[in-house]
Write an enzyme that holds these catalytic residues in place. Structure first.
Site, PDB file in Angstrom:
ATOM      1  N   ASP A 121       0.810  -1.271  -0.075  1.00  0.00           N
ATOM      2  CA  ASP A 121       0.032   0.051   0.120  1.00  0.00           C
ATOM      3  C   ASP A 121       1.068   1.189   0.067  1.00  0.00           C
ATOM      4  O   ASP A 121       2.138   1.242   0.516  1.00  0.00           O
ATOM      5  CB  ASP A 121      -0.898   0.257   1.245  1.00  0.00           C
ATOM      6  CG  ASP A 121      -1.752  -1.182   1.400  1.00  0.00           C
ATOM      7  OD1 ASP A 121      -2.027  -1.687   0.336  1.00  0.00           O
ATOM      8  OD2 ASP A 121      -2.073  -1.552   2.520  1.00  0.00           O
TER       9      ASP A 121
HETATM   10  N1  URA Z   1      -1.399  -6.003   3.755  1.00  0.00           N
HETATM   11  C1  URA Z   1      -1.567  -4.699   3.837  1.00  0.00           C
HETATM   12  O1  URA Z   1      -2.649  -4.377   4.614  1.00  0.00           O
HETATM   13  N2  URA Z   1      -0.808  -3.720   3.126  1.00  0.00           N
HETATM   14  C2  URA Z   1       0.190  -4.086   2.613  1.00  0.00           C
HETATM   15  O2  URA Z   1       0.842  -3.284   1.941  1.00  0.00           O
HETATM   16  C3  URA Z   1       0.660  -5.300   2.578  1.00  0.00           C
HETATM   17  C4  URA Z   1       0.111  -6.333   3.066  1.00  0.00           C
END
Ligand code: URA
Length: 256
Positions: A121
């Site tokens: 993310d």
């Molecule tokens: N899980 C999440 O919530 N975000 C990420 O970036 C990777 C795994």
């Protein structure tokens, strides 16, 4: 002479096909140890070229032949690059962003062009592979290969043993129950979570579902790969041994 026939020490053969190299040399470069250990692998019948057991001195063209060790493809194709990036917060895991935000490919060399393997993310930090190796990318991301990813989640509040157990056993999310995960409390509000699925915002949603929203999320391991020396925004090339270990980890996970 067929493509697969061994040309034991023949300089003439080398002259005919200068791009072909002896199998043990190719394996050594791909991270399988010394030439001698690679010879032993060949002699043990663990190496195949285009599906046929290799023999010592077998000459292969890394750009054309498929080489496997114990059935796992060997990353020997020239032109492939594999980077390990420590993605900082506030960077998009893609090659371009319609909103003009910084993207991960800006943090690595522009040529040859690479793409991120899976995604973190915008606000997640940590390890991300970038490569032009589509085959390896597929093995790392496809759920059937089940590669483990470890996250350090700084969460609001202190998860109770029951909350940790729920994370471990499976949490009901809107897209279904999560698979069993390895979960441990490392300190106040700091949870280590190892998952092998790759659902969108999975760790954040799992923690939220048990009442402990994530305030900071860092990916600390991808399969066998870790690197505590790599600072946010820094990258390095994976070594041949690391690429091989990643291939082996996906192969092992696929068998589970
Ligand atoms: N899980 C999440 O919530 N975000 C990420 O970036 C990777 C795994």
């Amino acid at each position: 002479m067929t493509e697969l026939s061994p040309s034991l020490g023949s300089d003439a053969a080398a002259g005919e096909a200068p791009q072909r190299e002896r199998i043990q040399k190719v394996l050594a470069r791909a991270g399988f140890g010394s030439r001698r250990s690679c010879e032993l692998l060949v002699q043990a019948g663990r190496v195949q070229v285009d599906g046929v057991p290799a023999r010592l001195g077998h000459r292969v063209d890394p750009s054309a032949n498929s080489v496997t060790v114990d059935g796992v493809p060997v990353g020997i194709r020239p032109g492939l690059v594999h980077y390990l990036l420590n993605k900082p917060r506030g960077v998009v895991s893609s090659a371009a962003d319609p909103q003009g935000r910084p993207v991960v490919v800006d943090l690595v060399p522009a040529e040859p062009r690479v793409f991120p393997v899976g995604r973190l993310d915008f606000d997640t930090e940590g390890l991300l592979i970038l490569t032009n190796d589509g085959q390896l990318a597929q093995r790392c991301t496809h759920p059937s290969f089940g590669l483990q990813k470890e996250y350090l989640a700084h969460v609001r509040g202190d998860p109770s043993p029951a909350a940790l157990r729920a994370l471990r056993d499976g949490v009901a999310l809107e897209d279904g129950l999560t698979a069993a995960a390895q979960v441990s409390l490392l300190g106040p509000g700091l949870v280590r979570i190892v998952i092998h699925e790759g659902r969108n915002r999975q760790v954040r949603r799992m923690c939220e579902a048990v009442g402990h929203p994530v305030v900071r999320l860092v990916r600390s391991r991808i399969g066998p790969l870790t690197d505590r020396q790599l600072h946010p925004g820094q990258f390095r090339a994976l070594t041949p041994v690391e690429v091989r270990s990643l291939e082996a980890a996906t192969a092992a996970a696929a068998k589970r």
